[in-house]
Design an enzyme around this catalytic site. Structure first.
Site, PDB file in Angstrom:
ATOM      1  N   GLU A  17     -63.071 -38.302  20.833  1.00  0.00           N
ATOM      2  CA  GLU A  17     -63.903 -38.076  19.634  1.00  0.00           C
ATOM      3  C   GLU A  17     -64.939 -39.190  19.542  1.00  0.00           C
ATOM      4  O   GLU A  17     -66.141 -38.926  19.526  1.00  0.00           O
ATOM      5  CB  GLU A  17     -63.018 -38.042  18.385  1.00  0.00           C
ATOM      6  N   HIS A  21     -56.551 -35.767  20.888  1.00  0.00           N
ATOM      7  CA  HIS A  21     -57.687 -34.857  21.043  1.00  0.00           C
ATOM      8  C   HIS A  21     -58.044 -34.890  22.525  1.00  0.00           C
ATOM      9  O   HIS A  21     -57.974 -35.963  23.150  1.00  0.00           O
ATOM     10  CB  HIS A  21     -58.895 -35.337  20.218  1.00  0.00           C
ATOM     11  N   HIS A  63     -53.965 -27.240  15.703  1.00  0.00           N
ATOM     12  CA  HIS A  63     -55.184 -28.011  16.003  1.00  0.00           C
ATOM     13  C   HIS A  63     -54.902 -29.092  17.048  1.00  0.00           C
ATOM     14  O   HIS A  63     -55.797 -29.490  17.777  1.00  0.00           O
ATOM     15  CB  HIS A  63     -55.714 -28.697  14.725  1.00  0.00           C
ATOM     16  N   HIS A  80     -54.721 -40.810  18.233  1.00  0.00           N
ATOM     17  CA  HIS A  80     -54.895 -41.322  16.864  1.00  0.00           C
ATOM     18  C   HIS A  80     -53.547 -41.589  16.226  1.00  0.00           C
ATOM     19  O   HIS A  80     -52.721 -40.670  16.115  1.00  0.00           O
ATOM     20  CB  HIS A  80     -55.661 -40.304  16.004  1.00  0.00           C
ATOM     21  N   THR A 104     -61.290 -36.796  11.041  1.00  0.00           N
ATOM     22  CA  THR A 104     -62.225 -36.088  11.930  1.00  0.00           C
ATOM     23  C   THR A 104     -61.934 -34.595  11.972  1.00  0.00           C
ATOM     24  O   THR A 104     -62.540 -33.864  12.761  1.00  0.00           O
ATOM     25  CB  THR A 104     -62.124 -36.627  13.373  1.00  0.00           C
ATOM     26  N   HIS A 117     -51.313 -38.137  17.011  1.00  0.00           N
ATOM     27  CA  HIS A 117     -51.715 -36.895  17.651  1.00  0.00           C
ATOM     28  C   HIS A 117     -52.836 -37.217  18.636  1.00  0.00           C
ATOM     29  O   HIS A 117     -53.321 -38.346  18.683  1.00  0.00           O
ATOM     30  CB  HIS A 117     -52.205 -35.889  16.600  1.00  0.00           C
TER      31      HIS A 117
HETATM   32  C1  LIG Z   1     -52.617 -35.097   7.335  1.00  0.00           C
HETATM   33  N1  LIG Z   1     -52.958 -36.028   8.351  1.00  0.00           N
HETATM   34  C2  LIG Z   1     -52.052 -37.089   8.714  1.00  0.00           C
HETATM   35  C3  LIG Z   1     -54.150 -35.866   9.039  1.00  0.00           C
HETATM   36  N2  LIG Z   1     -55.128 -35.065   8.633  1.00  0.00           N
HETATM   37  N3  LIG Z   1     -56.155 -35.024   9.469  1.00  0.00           N
HETATM   38  C4  LIG Z   1     -56.056 -35.753  10.574  1.00  0.00           C
HETATM   39  C5  LIG Z   1     -57.026 -35.701  11.671  1.00  0.00           C
HETATM   40  N4  LIG Z   1     -56.420 -35.001  12.774  1.00  0.00           N
HETATM   41  S1  LIG Z   1     -57.616 -37.236  12.202  1.00  0.00           S
HETATM   42  N5  LIG Z   1     -58.216 -36.977  13.621  1.00  0.00           N
HETATM   43  O1  LIG Z   1     -56.516 -38.144  12.260  1.00  0.00           O
HETATM   44  O2  LIG Z   1     -58.654 -37.624  11.286  1.00  0.00           O
HETATM   45  S2  LIG Z   1     -54.584 -36.594  10.545  1.00  0.00           S
HETATM   46 ZN   LIG Z   2     -57.375 -37.285  15.232  1.00  0.00          ZN
END
Ligand SMILES: CN(C)c1nnc([C@H](N)S(N)(=O)=O)s1
Ligand SMILES: [Zn+2]
Length: 261
Positions: free
Chosen positions: A106, A96, A64, A119, A199, A94
């Site tokens: 986002e 986007h 992703h 993020h 998100t 990470h």
């Molecule tokens: C498990 N973790 C750390 C996360 N799970 N979802 C994430 C999403 N990418 S975000 N964009 O950080 O909400 S980050």
């Molecule tokens: Zn994110």
């Protein structure tokens, strides 16, 4: 089993509610930030980022996004202050991003998106024992959002873009030690804050969002490096370039966007 969600027409953000009904919840992220509607809150102090003795471990393609994971076994790398009642531990960061020359952030600001959004995900290790427990609690996570604007080369981003070829395919990972994300921060830490969610699925409504007003500047060439990544694994025959991995803004509903005085 495994992740059956993505960013395509059939499995993208408009379909996530089928497996994750909270997608239509009351505190979903991202949102469109309207600066003039942000309420000044005198109880909000500055944020402090203690990323000094950084604890980065690896960089990976999770199908992703590209994610840099940190050792979160102690309080060496934390965010505190601002809307937070205690320090939150850095777990990963990470990005986007969009397609070439397109918006890919986002959060948007008065309806305008940026090229990309970083993020930094932190969790409340004072109140919760594990990240997993924190990830489902209303005050469990704090995500610092930083906009990336297209312009000149970013002086330090190459330390990430130079290794992306090693994590081109979903499920690939490599060592990434000694990286300090402090080098990715803009010059000032003025921020907006609101209560929201992850998100991406599972879209848990457990995030205190802190979005910095000042973007960092990166070049189209550096942004283009993110697009060598693939959503798909090496063995899959469908070559799926990783881009447009962003969720569009969600309804603000009964929430107040806040800012520091
Ligand atoms: C498990 N973790 C750390 C996360 N799970 N979802 C994430 C999403 N990418 S975000 N964009 O950080 O909400 S980050
Ligand atoms: Zn994110």
């Amino acid at each position: 089993t495994g992740d059956h969600w993505g960013y395509g027409k059939e499995d993208g953000p408009s379909a996530w509610h089928r497996h994750y009904p909270v997608a239509k919840g009351s505190r979903q992220s991202p949102i469109d930030i309207i600066p003039d509607e942000a309420r000044r809150d005198s109880s909000l102090g500055p944020i402090f980022l203690k990323y000094d003795r950084c604890t980065s471990l690896s960089i990976a393609n999770n199908g992703h996004s590209v994610v840099v994971e940190f050792d979160d076994s102690d309080d060496r790398s934390v965010i505190q202050g601002g809307p937070l009642d205690n320090p939150y531990r850095l777990k990963q960061f990470h990005f986007h991003w969009g397609g070439k020359g397109c918006e890919g952030s986002e959060h948007t600001v008065a309806g305008v998106g940026y090229a990309s959004e970083l993020h930094l995900v932190h969790w409340n290790a004072v109140k919760y024992t594990t990240y997993e427990d924190a990830a489902t609690a209303p005050d469990g996570l704090a995500v610092l959002g930083i906009f990336l604007e297209q312009g000149d080369d970013h002086r330090w981003l190459h330390t990430i873009t130079d290794v992306l070829y090693m994590v081109k395919f979903k499920g690939s990972a490599t060592n990434f030690k000694g990286f300090n994300p402090k080098c990715l921060l803009p010059s000032n830490l003025h921020y907006w804050t609101y209560l929201g969610s992850l998100t991406t699925p599972p879209l848990h409504e457990s995030v205190i969002w802190i979005v910095l007003k000042e973007p960092i500047v990166v070049s189209e060439k550096q942004l283009g490096m993110f697009r060598i990544l693939q959503f798909s694994g090496e063995e899959e025959d469908q070559r799926m370039r990783m881009e447009n991995n962003f969720r569009p803004p969600q309804p603000l509903k009964e929430r107040i966007l806040k800012k520091r005085c």
